[in-house]
Design a protein around this motif. Structure first.
Motif, PDB file in Angstrom:
ATOM      1  N   ILE A  88       1.193  -0.905  -0.321  1.00  9.85           N
ATOM      2  CA  ILE A  88       0.268  -0.077  -0.410  1.00  9.85           C
ATOM      3  C   ILE A  88       1.080   1.093  -0.021  1.00  9.85           C
ATOM      4  CG2 ILE A  88      -1.748  -1.043   0.729  1.00  9.85           C
ATOM      5  CD1 ILE A  88      -0.801   0.556   3.701  1.00  9.85           C
ATOM      6  N   SER A  89       0.055   2.526  -0.603  1.00  7.58           N
ATOM      7  CA  SER A  89       0.894   3.492  -0.400  1.00  7.58           C
ATOM      8  C   SER A  89      -0.170   4.908  -0.815  1.00  7.58           C
ATOM      9  CB  SER A  89       1.836   4.127  -1.565  1.00  7.58           C
ATOM     10  OG  SER A  89       2.301   4.879  -1.662  1.00  7.58           O
ATOM     11  N   GLY A  90      -0.236   5.589   0.465  1.00  4.55           N
ATOM     12  CA  GLY A  90      -0.575   6.772   0.447  1.00  4.55           C
ATOM     13  C   GLY A  90      -0.083   8.056   0.094  1.00  4.55           C
ATOM     14  N   SER A  91      -0.456   9.770  -0.158  1.00  6.27           N
ATOM     15  CA  SER A  91       0.403  10.229   0.273  1.00  6.27           C
ATOM     16  C   SER A  91      -1.304  11.975   0.341  1.00  6.27           C
ATOM     17  CB  SER A  91       0.413  11.144  -0.972  1.00  6.27           C
ATOM     18  OG  SER A  91      -0.384  10.811  -2.039  1.00  6.27           O
ATOM     19  N   GLN A  92      -0.691  12.873   1.105  1.00  9.41           N
ATOM     20  CA  GLN A  92      -2.252  13.492   1.459  1.00  9.41           C
ATOM     21  C   GLN A  92      -1.260  14.789   0.900  1.00  9.41           C
ATOM     22  OE1 GLN A  92      -4.045  14.631   4.913  1.00  9.41           O
ATOM     23  NE2 GLN A  92      -5.551  12.792   4.250  1.00  9.41           N
ATOM     24  N   GLU A  93      -1.772  16.127   0.911  1.00  7.44           N
ATOM     25  CA  GLU A  93      -1.382  17.377   0.799  1.00  7.44           C
ATOM     26  C   GLU A  93      -2.110  18.519   1.617  1.00  7.44           C
ATOM     27  OE1 GLU A  93       0.734  17.989  -3.230  1.00  7.44           O
ATOM     28  OE2 GLU A  93       1.848  16.943  -3.000  1.00  7.44           O
ATOM     29  N   LEU A  94      -1.666  19.429   2.084  1.00  9.95           N
ATOM     30  CA  LEU A  94      -3.012  19.948   2.927  1.00  9.95           C
ATOM     31  C   LEU A  94      -2.223  21.373   2.576  1.00  9.95           C
ATOM     32  CD1 LEU A  94      -5.455  21.104   4.462  1.00  9.95           C
ATOM     33  CD2 LEU A  94      -4.161  20.412   6.522  1.00  9.95           C
ATOM     34  N   ARG A  95      -2.121  22.528   1.686  1.00  6.58           N
ATOM     35  CA  ARG A  95      -1.865  24.253   2.091  1.00  6.58           C
ATOM     36  C   ARG A  95      -2.729  24.857   2.907  1.00  6.58           C
ATOM     37  NH1 ARG A  95      -1.380  25.725  -4.159  1.00  6.58           N
ATOM     38  NH2 ARG A  95      -3.125  26.189  -3.622  1.00  6.58           N
ATOM     39  N   VAL A  96      -2.271  25.514   3.765  1.00  6.51           N
ATOM     40  CA  VAL A  96      -2.236  26.921   4.625  1.00  6.51           C
ATOM     41  C   VAL A  96      -1.693  27.651   3.686  1.00  6.51           C
ATOM     42  CG1 VAL A  96      -3.251  27.772   6.890  1.00  6.51           C
ATOM     43  CG2 VAL A  96      -3.656  24.624   6.158  1.00  6.51           C
ATOM     44  N   ASN A  97      -1.794  28.452   3.505  1.00  5.49           N
ATOM     45  CA  ASN A  97      -1.210  30.423   3.240  1.00  5.49           C
ATOM     46  C   ASN A  97      -0.430  29.997   2.376  1.00  5.49           C
ATOM     47  OD1 ASN A  97      -3.235  31.237   4.510  1.00  5.49           O
ATOM     48  ND2 ASN A  97      -2.505  31.366   6.269  1.00  5.49           N
ATOM     49  N   PHE A  98       1.236  29.215   2.819  1.00  5.89           N
ATOM     50  CA  PHE A  98       2.451  29.813   2.051  1.00  5.89           C
ATOM     51  C   PHE A  98       2.804  28.118   2.468  1.00  5.89           C
ATOM     52  CE2 PHE A  98       0.817  33.975   1.239  1.00  5.89           C
ATOM     53  CZ  PHE A  98       2.026  34.061  -0.305  1.00  5.89           C
TER      54      PHE A  98
END
Length: 241
Positions: free
Chosen positions: A172-182
């Motif tokens: 298995i493989s998982g990725s998650q990205e969360l951008r807050v401002n810069f």
């Protein structure tokens, strides 16, 4: 001269990762280029087709995964499951040691064929040969050390089955990205799980993932300020003092 070009190329490569978010927020990683997307789009092994009669197709007890009571846990390439990461670890180690030693030695020659008595007459006033040698020693040492460590992390991430190994274990493989401002926060998880460890809610905890690799970090303007420059990192690794 050749070495100078190599150093310049190294600096340019290191700087490319930071030029992405100069004057703008950091860019997301394209989801189409992730290995999870390839696992969903590329066909895997063909599923076994179950010949269902019309009565079985309308039954609630149908063995199909699409039925009301079917098993919807991730079992094949491209399926998605939820990884629950709840780390609350604490370690405390304390060591102390104390050692002390003392010794005393005295050597006297009260009589040796009358030599001490004759020697005393030739010694300066106040001197005597009764105690020729006297030694005293004392040593002590103590040590104290302690290690304290506390980690707490609570995360949930959707992971994709990249491959099914010959023994049935899921990669298995998982990725998650969360951008807050810069600032962009990244969460990555990879590993191997057994299908029987996946719960009925299609979830698995991190402590049941073999060769688990969990990364929680980020990139952006704040991260750049907190990190030393590439030149300083090279000097720290090369300089022996």
């Amino acid at each position: 001269m050749h070495m100078t070009w190599k150093l310049a190329a190294l600096v340019l490569v290191a700087a490319c990762g930071r030029t992405d978010h100069i004057g703008k927020p950091p860019s997301f990683t394209p989801a189409q280029e992730a290995p999870e997307a390839r696992a969903m789009t590329e066909p895997g092994l063909p599923d076994v087709v179950v010949d269902l009669r019309p009565v079985d197709a309308a039954s609630l007890w149908s063995p199909s995964r699409a039925s009301l009571l079917g098993d919807r846990r991730a079992v094949v390439r491209g399926d998605i499951l939820t990884v629950v990461i709840e780390i609350d670890e604490r370690a405390e180690i304390s060591n102390s040691s104390d050692r002390s030693r003392s010794g005393s030695e005295n050597l006297s020659v009260p009589g040796l064929f009358g030599l001490p008595q004759r020697l005393d007459t030739k010694l300066p006033e106040g001197a005597s040969s009764d105690e020729l040698v006297g030694l005293t020693s004392q040593s002590s040492s103590s040590g104290d050390g302690s290690v304290k460590r506390n980690e707490k992390l609570e995360l949930r991430i959707a992971a994709t089955v990249l491959d099914v190994l010959p023994n049935g274990v899921l990669s298995i493989s998982g990725s998650q990205e969360l951008r807050v401002n810069f600032e962009l926060r990244e969460l990555l998880v990879t590993g191997f799980v057994r299908p029987e460890d996946v719960s009925r809610q299609n979830e698995i905890t991190y402590d049941k993932i073999a060769s688990a690799r969990v990364s929680y970090g980020g990139r952006g303007q704040i991260t750049d300020v907190q990190q030393p420059r590439i030149g300083q990192q090279v000097l720290d690794a090369v300089l022996p003092f």
